[in-house]
Design an enzyme around this catalytic site. Structure first.
Site, PDB file in Angstrom:
ATOM      1  N   ASP A  50      -5.382  -7.918  -3.459  1.00 20.84           N
ATOM      2  CA  ASP A  50      -5.661  -7.685  -2.052  1.00 20.84           C
ATOM      3  C   ASP A  50      -7.000  -8.273  -1.605  1.00 20.84           C
ATOM      4  OD1 ASP A  50      -5.556  -6.813   0.544  1.00 20.84           O
ATOM      5  OD2 ASP A  50      -5.444  -4.688   0.091  1.00 20.84           O
ATOM      6  N   HIS A  54       0.818  -1.219   0.000  1.00 17.04           N
ATOM      7  CA  HIS A  54       0.000   0.000   0.000  1.00 17.04           C
ATOM      8  C   HIS A  54       0.851   1.268   0.000  1.00 17.04           C
ATOM      9  CE1 HIS A  54      -3.406  -2.551   0.346  1.00 17.04           C
ATOM     10  NE2 HIS A  54      -3.154  -2.918   1.583  1.00 17.04           N
TER      11      HIS A  54
END
Length: 454
Positions: free
Chosen positions: A320, A269
């Site tokens: 994800d 991220h």
């Protein structure tokens, strides 16, 4: 031996026409020759198939179930997280295997050759280990045996509920292990993947600076012993504030000061970085594992891709939460986020490469390094991780060179994909996984059993 012939292919040194690729029995590319007569498996546009660098497979079953406004008028990552905790308490090992197989199948159909599974759902509801602490890891491996995807398994160490080392809450209890228990889990997870093909890998994943003790990171590095090491980093503002309060430094500053970083390190991220952190982490050699669709879904923020690339940073992409598995959309969302923030166009193109080409080259190389796979280009000796696009499709008609990739990413979508090979395993043909029917049927059965779990 497998032979693929492509009208055009993106090779190590650029585009070539009438390309013959020969793959040996181990799944490695033996020869690559341009200007050859058509034979074998004939495709239109042949590209390196990148690795999906970050996945929580079980969350695929939550897709579409968290889009209602909760009692909190300020829904955020943290309210979504509570819903996720409620959901996972319903999951059995059989459910996880069925969901993982469906996710891996969708990844292959989307053009990914391999999956790096950031696997943290380890124990029974209530937190008691299964008789085999790696039961759930075995289910991820079993799914890979069905789908044929390349697998890099990352057993996740998750010990604490926050930087103050408070105990795990009810929703997190299925994740938790002491450091000693984690080492046992890792060892048994190694055993779980032994039946899989030789391109299978294992790595190490301390979940985040919130979930493990800072002094544990040296143990994780030793356990990795040169294998991939992944960790969530600087995803949320509240997370950054908690780390600063506990450690006296922002997450990226702490990592840069305390860890010896290289290209096998993947930080997931990194959407909450200051300019000096972006530049410092980019120059460290570590790879940013970006998940633009999930980051958009959860309101994480926008990764500073322009500054990162300007500093020479490497990236990989992952799905994800698996709310939507689409390689083309991950790349499009990444670039469009930069344009929206900066009021620009073609934000991530370079002076020599178009946007699509630069992004595909970047994620192919970055995904290879953080998965431990010898892949990323179409060249002799590399794993045959390959994807083919339909050269006759409307969006690609009359196009050539880098424009083919740009049209795939920005004008088309994953429906342009005709074939995918993972280490030479031809798992997607004519756009469909070879075992789609049976995998999808098992997934539907699982979803009916779960019902309205939220």
């Amino acid at each position: 031996m497998t032979v693929i012939w492509a009208e055009t292919a993106l090779l190590e040194n650029g585009w070539a026409e009438n390309v013959r690729v020969e793959i040996d029995e181990s799944g490695a590319i033996r020869t690559v020759d341009a200007g050859r007569e058509a034979e074998g498996n004939r495709v239109g546009v042949l590209l390196p198939a990148p690795v999906n660098c970050h996945s929580h497979a079980f969350q695929r079953a939550m897709a579409g179930l968290t889009e209602k406004r909760g009692p909190n008028p300020s829904d955020s990552f943290w309210t979504w997280r509570q819903l996720m905790f409620r959901f996972l308490d319903r999951l059995t090992p059989d459910h996880v295997e069925a969901i993982a197989a469906f996710v891996q199948m969708e990844m292959l159909e989307a053009g990914y050759s391999a999956n790096v599974e950031f696997h943290y759902l380890h124990h029974q509801p209530g937190g008691a280990p299964y008789s085999n602490i790696a039961e759930m890891a075995e289910r991820i491996a079993a799914a890979a045996a069905i789908t044929g995807i390349g697998l890099t398994l990352l057993p996740v160490h998750y010990q604490y509920g926050g930087c103050d080392q408070r105990p795990l809450g009810p929703g997190q209890i299925r994740f938790g292990n002491t450091l000693n228990a984690y080492q046992d889990l890792h060892a048994r997870s190694k055993d779980a993947i032994k039946p899989l093909p030789a391109d299978t890998r294992i790595g190490v994943a301390p979940h985040s600076l919130r979930a493990v003790a800072p002094e544990s990171l040296s143990h994780h590095a030793a356990l990795a012993a040169g294998a991939p090491l992944h960790m969530h980093l600087a995803e949320q503002k509240a997370e950054v504030e908690e780390v600063v309060a506990a450690l006296g430094k922002r997450p990226v500053e702490f990592v840069l000061d305390t860890m010896a970083l290289d290209a096998r390190h993947c930080f997931i991220h990194c959407t909450q970085m200051l300019p000096h952190e972006t530049e410092g982490l980019a120059k460290s050699g570590a790879v940013a594992g970006l998940c633009p669709i999930t980051e958009s879904s959860l309101g994480d923020g926008i990764f500073d891709g322009v500054r990162w690339f300007d500093a020479g940073g490497a990236i990989a992409v992952g799905s994800d939460s698996n709310i939507r598995i689409s390689l083309s959309e991950e790349l499009r969302t990444l670039d469009y986020s930069q344009r929206l923030r900066d009021n620009s166009r073609a934000a991530l193109a370079s002076g020599t490469k178009s946007t699509g080409r630069r992004l595909l080259d970047a994620i192919a190389a970055g995904g290879a390094s953080v998965s431990g796979r010898d892949t990323g280009t179409i060249a002799p000796g590399k794993l045959a991780d390959l994807m083919a696009l339909d050269a006759d499709a409307v969006d690609l008609a009359g196009k050539s060179g880098d424009t083919l990739i740009d049209c795939y990413v920005f004008a088309g979508d994953d429906r342009l994909i005709t074939d995918v090979w993972s280490a030479g395993r031809h798992m997607v043909r004519e756009g469909t996984h070879v075992k789609r029917s049976e995998i999808a049927a098992r997934y539907v059965k699982t979803m009916k059993e779960l019902g309205e779990a939220l």
